[in-house]
Design a protein around this motif. Structure first.
Motif, PDB file in Angstrom:
ATOM      1  N   SER A 237     -13.172   9.677   5.932  1.00  0.00           N
ATOM      2  CA  SER A 237     -13.469   8.256   5.849  1.00  0.00           C
ATOM      3  C   SER A 237     -12.200   7.437   6.010  1.00  0.00           C
ATOM      4  O   SER A 237     -11.083   7.978   6.023  1.00  0.00           O
ATOM      5  N   LEU A 238     -12.378   6.131   6.119  1.00  0.00           N
ATOM      6  CA  LEU A 238     -11.228   5.243   6.247  1.00  0.00           C
ATOM      7  C   LEU A 238     -10.324   5.350   5.028  1.00  0.00           C
ATOM      8  O   LEU A 238      -9.088   5.354   5.158  1.00  0.00           O
ATOM      9  N   GLU A 239     -10.934   5.471   3.841  1.00  0.00           N
ATOM     10  CA  GLU A 239     -10.118   5.593   2.632  1.00  0.00           C
ATOM     11  C   GLU A 239      -9.320   6.897   2.622  1.00  0.00           C
ATOM     12  O   GLU A 239      -8.179   6.941   2.150  1.00  0.00           O
ATOM     13  N   ASP A 240      -9.913   7.969   3.159  1.00  0.00           N
ATOM     14  CA  ASP A 240      -9.205   9.250   3.199  1.00  0.00           C
ATOM     15  C   ASP A 240      -8.005   9.203   4.141  1.00  0.00           C
ATOM     16  O   ASP A 240      -6.972   9.824   3.877  1.00  0.00           O
ATOM     17  N   LEU A 241      -8.161   8.469   5.251  1.00  0.00           N
ATOM     18  CA  LEU A 241      -7.092   8.414   6.254  1.00  0.00           C
ATOM     19  C   LEU A 241      -6.125   7.263   6.018  1.00  0.00           C
ATOM     20  O   LEU A 241      -5.168   7.104   6.778  1.00  0.00           O
ATOM     21  N   LEU A 242      -6.375   6.466   4.975  1.00  0.00           N
ATOM     22  CA  LEU A 242      -5.543   5.288   4.733  1.00  0.00           C
ATOM     23  C   LEU A 242      -4.063   5.611   4.524  1.00  0.00           C
ATOM     24  O   LEU A 242      -3.202   4.846   4.977  1.00  0.00           O
ATOM     25  N   PRO A 243      -3.693   6.720   3.856  1.00  0.00           N
ATOM     26  CA  PRO A 243      -2.258   7.002   3.697  1.00  0.00           C
ATOM     27  C   PRO A 243      -1.500   7.113   5.018  1.00  0.00           C
ATOM     28  O   PRO A 243      -0.296   6.836   5.069  1.00  0.00           O
ATOM     29  N   PHE A 244      -2.174   7.508   6.092  1.00  0.00           N
ATOM     30  CA  PHE A 244      -1.502   7.651   7.379  1.00  0.00           C
ATOM     31  C   PHE A 244      -1.318   6.305   8.085  1.00  0.00           C
ATOM     32  O   PHE A 244      -0.817   6.270   9.200  1.00  0.00           O
ATOM     33  N   SER A 245      -1.727   5.236   7.429  1.00  0.00           N
ATOM     34  CA  SER A 245      -1.438   3.889   7.917  1.00  0.00           C
ATOM     35  C   SER A 245      -0.494   3.150   6.986  1.00  0.00           C
ATOM     36  O   SER A 245      -0.295   1.943   7.138  1.00  0.00           O
ATOM     37  N   SER A 246       0.085   3.865   6.015  1.00  0.00           N
ATOM     38  CA  SER A 246       1.027   3.217   5.099  1.00  0.00           C
ATOM     39  C   SER A 246       2.337   2.934   5.819  1.00  0.00           C
ATOM     40  O   SER A 246       2.773   3.683   6.702  1.00  0.00           O
ATOM     41  N   GLU A 247       2.985   1.839   5.435  1.00  0.00           N
ATOM     42  CA  GLU A 247       4.232   1.436   6.085  1.00  0.00           C
ATOM     43  C   GLU A 247       5.327   2.474   5.880  1.00  0.00           C
ATOM     44  O   GLU A 247       6.133   2.733   6.785  1.00  0.00           O
ATOM     45  N   GLU A 248       5.371   3.088   4.696  1.00  0.00           N
ATOM     46  CA  GLU A 248       6.414   4.075   4.426  1.00  0.00           C
ATOM     47  C   GLU A 248       6.319   5.264   5.381  1.00  0.00           C
ATOM     48  O   GLU A 248       7.318   5.706   5.949  1.00  0.00           O
ATOM     49  N   MET A 249       5.095   5.776   5.578  1.00  0.00           N
ATOM     50  CA  MET A 249       4.934   6.931   6.462  1.00  0.00           C
ATOM     51  C   MET A 249       5.184   6.543   7.919  1.00  0.00           C
ATOM     52  O   MET A 249       5.782   7.313   8.685  1.00  0.00           O
ATOM     53  N   VAL A 250       4.738   5.352   8.317  1.00  0.00           N
ATOM     54  CA  VAL A 250       4.938   4.905   9.698  1.00  0.00           C
ATOM     55  C   VAL A 250       6.436   4.811  10.010  1.00  0.00           C
ATOM     56  O   VAL A 250       6.898   5.265  11.069  1.00  0.00           O
ATOM     57  N   ARG A 251       7.193   4.224   9.106  1.00  0.00           N
ATOM     58  CA  ARG A 251       8.640   4.095   9.341  1.00  0.00           C
ATOM     59  C   ARG A 251       9.328   5.453   9.319  1.00  0.00           C
ATOM     60  O   ARG A 251      10.310   5.666  10.046  1.00  0.00           O
ATOM     61  N   ALA A 252       8.844   6.380   8.499  1.00  0.00           N
ATOM     62  CA  ALA A 252       9.435   7.722   8.480  1.00  0.00           C
ATOM     63  C   ALA A 252       9.213   8.434   9.814  1.00  0.00           C
ATOM     64  O   ALA A 252      10.119   9.095  10.335  1.00  0.00           O
ATOM     65  N   VAL A 253       8.019   8.313  10.383  1.00  0.00           N
ATOM     66  CA  VAL A 253       7.739   8.933  11.684  1.00  0.00           C
ATOM     67  C   VAL A 253       8.590   8.277  12.775  1.00  0.00           C
ATOM     68  O   VAL A 253       9.130   8.949  13.656  1.00  0.00           O
ATOM     69  N   ALA A 254       8.722   6.956  12.715  1.00  0.00           N
ATOM     70  CA  ALA A 254       9.488   6.247  13.744  1.00  0.00           C
ATOM     71  C   ALA A 254      10.968   6.614  13.700  1.00  0.00           C
ATOM     72  O   ALA A 254      11.638   6.617  14.736  1.00  0.00           O
ATOM     73  N   SER A 255      11.501   6.919  12.535  1.00  0.00           N
ATOM     74  CA  SER A 255      12.928   7.219  12.407  1.00  0.00           C
ATOM     75  C   SER A 255      13.256   8.696  12.599  1.00  0.00           C
ATOM     76  O   SER A 255      14.432   9.060  12.587  1.00  0.00           O
ATOM     77  N   ALA A 256      12.253   9.549  12.779  1.00  0.00           N
ATOM     78  CA  ALA A 256      12.504  10.978  12.953  1.00  0.00           C
ATOM     79  C   ALA A 256      13.207  11.231  14.282  1.00  0.00           C
ATOM     80  O   ALA A 256      12.872  10.638  15.306  1.00  0.00           O
ATOM     81  N   ARG A 257      14.193  12.125  14.258  1.00  0.00           N
ATOM     82  CA  ARG A 257      14.922  12.474  15.483  1.00  0.00           C
ATOM     83  C   ARG A 257      14.179  13.532  16.294  1.00  0.00           C
ATOM     84  O   ARG A 257      14.337  13.610  17.504  1.00  0.00           O
ATOM     85  N   THR A 258      13.375  14.361  15.631  1.00  0.00           N
ATOM     86  CA  THR A 258      12.583  15.384  16.311  1.00  0.00           C
ATOM     87  C   THR A 258      11.291  14.757  16.823  1.00  0.00           C
ATOM     88  O   THR A 258      10.688  13.930  16.133  1.00  0.00           O
ATOM     89  N   PRO A 259      10.833  15.110  18.024  1.00  0.00           N
ATOM     90  CA  PRO A 259       9.553  14.576  18.520  1.00  0.00           C
ATOM     91  C   PRO A 259       8.409  14.895  17.564  1.00  0.00           C
ATOM     92  O   PRO A 259       8.307  16.011  17.044  1.00  0.00           O
TER      93      PRO A 259
END
Length: 447
Positions: free
Chosen positions: A246-268
């Motif tokens: 559900s949307l609530e289950d997938l909500l953590p993958f739209s958190s700003e903290e996780m998004v910025r962590a993925v964007a700053s990763a050096r590995t693809p």
């Protein structure tokens, strides 16, 4: 307010005066001076418990009300009150709330276990029991529309920063040797990735981190696992995956903290969250978005059977190209050898010999003609010179008379008598002396 958070007394003194009953003085109240701040208390000069409670209550009453968000994990209804335990959606933190019946009555839907709410809380301290409670002034349920609107606002904010720009995408390695996998514990998504990747490329290796992929702790665990895998030099690509929900289950993958962590990763990073219709915000910053965990495995590693087939096709194409090149060059050599210049190379020399003989004859004729013409020209010039020569004049009987200084005598009047003269004839010279000048054109001379 002092450094301990306690309120300062309003009088000028730093001490607090209270009255205590002294049993020796017959129980009469006796004035006692107490420390004004908690830092000034000692074992000899303690605070009464009620004074600490009063200071805590006064301090907490000055704190403003705050809106918080959480998930309801426990509901205990009573006649006029409702006691609720609220838990943070991203951390292992919970807080008991006290909600009055009139506040609950304003909710559109009943408050149930698992509901996501925002509440305006005000701390309250009970003096008699020393218990801290959170009074709820307002509470609202967070619906699906509110969550979607919140995600959309975050999406627009991050896009304005340029975090979703295509130029930030890193290319995936052609053949990764070790894949970092962040997934749920024993999940089907993990099994799909492992099975499909191993079928496509049996030599592939995995560095697996099993974490919570929904609920409390998901953001922190996924972010920590991503940071750990990104720091490993042996990991060539990282897959973050989980199954649908559900949307609530997938909500953590739209958190700003996780998004910025993925964007700053050096590995693809490859995002494979949910199904094709699911679109959390980490899909926007991941270097590759896969529609499913199976699709992620197929797009990260090549198919060994397909690669062998491509190698075979390439070898066939290369062999065909070499055969075509050799045949074409063989035909070209045969064509070159069939040309007269290579079939009879001496013919080129023979043709040039005839040309040389012809040109040499022409050159000899031209030189002979030029010499004959020049001989005639010299003879003619010699004749002209001889006809104009003074010797020719002398041969006709004329003579040249020269004075002693060698000058030629042209006028008899200018030749003085007795002058020594030299007379040049056609053959030989004569010496003479002038006797006298005569005005006639043929003066007489005596030798």
């Amino acid at each position: 307010m002092n450094n301990d958070g306690a309120a300062q007394p309003r009088n000028a003194s730093n001490d607090v005066r209270v009255e205590e009953r002294d049993p020796i003085a017959g129980g009469q109240p006796q004035p006692t001076t107490l420390p004004a701040t908690a830092a000034e208390t000692t074992a000899e000069r303690p605070w009464p418990l009620h004074l600490l409670s009063e200071k805590l209550k006064a301090h907490l009453e000055r704190a403003p009300a705050a809106w918080v968000e959480g998930q309801v994990i426990e509901v205990n209804r009573r006649s006029s009150m409702c006691f609720v335990t609220l838990r943070d959606v991203d951390a292992e933190v919970s807080l008991p709330l006290t909600i009055r019946a009139n506040v609950l009555s304003r909710l559109e839907l009943p408050l149930e276990h698992g509901s996501r709410v925002v509440a305006q809380l005000k701390p309250d301290f009970w003096l008699k029991t020393g218990r801290l409670s959170m009074q709820t002034w307002q509470i609202r349920q967070v619906g699906l529309g509110d969550l979607l609107a919140r995600i959309e606002r975050l999406r627009q904010s991050l896009a304005a920063e340029g975090l979703f720009a295509a130029r930030l995408r890193k290319p995936l390695p052609l053949l990764p040797h070790r894949i970092g996998l962040i997934t749920g514990r024993g999940s089907d998504a993990m099994k799909d990735v492992l099975r499909n990747a191993s079928l496509r490329w049996p030599a592939v290796e995995f560095e697996i981190r099993e974490v919570a992929v929904q609920g409390v702790g998901c953001v922190g665990q996924v972010t920590a696992a991503l940071t750990e895998l990104d720091a490993l030099p042996t990991v060539d690509v990282i897959i973050i995956t989980r199954g649908g929900g559900s949307l609530e289950d997938l909500l953590p993958f739209s958190s700003e903290e996780m998004v910025r962590a993925v964007a700053s990763a050096r590995t693809p990073v490859v995002s494979a969250i949910g199904h094709e219709a699911d679109r959390p915000l980490i899909d926007e910053v991941a270097d590759l978005r896969a529609s499913t965990p199976t699709d992620a495995a197929k797009r990260v590693v090549p198919d060994v059977a397909e690669e062998f087939q491509r190698i075979r096709q390439s070898r066939v194409q290369l062999s065909r190209a070499i055969d075509t090149l050799v045949s074409r060059e063989t035909e070209r050599l045969t064509h070159l050898r069939s040309r007269p210049v290579l079939a009879q190379p001496e013919g080129m020399v023979s043709v040039r010999v005839d040309d040389v003989e012809r040109l040499r004859g022409r050159a000899r004729l031209a030189v002979t003609s030029a010499v004959a013409r020049d001989v005639d020209r010299v003879h003619h010039l010699r004749t002209q010179i001889r006809s104009l020569s003074p010797q020719n004049t002398l041969d006709r009987g004329y003579a040249v008379v020269q004075l002693k200084d060698g000058s030629i005598a042209r006028d008899a009047a200018e030749t003085p008598a007795g002058a020594h003269l030299k007379i040049r004839l056609a053959r030989g010279e004569l010496a003479a002396t002038a006797l006298a000048a005569s005005p006639t054109s043929h003066p007489k001379e005596t030798s």
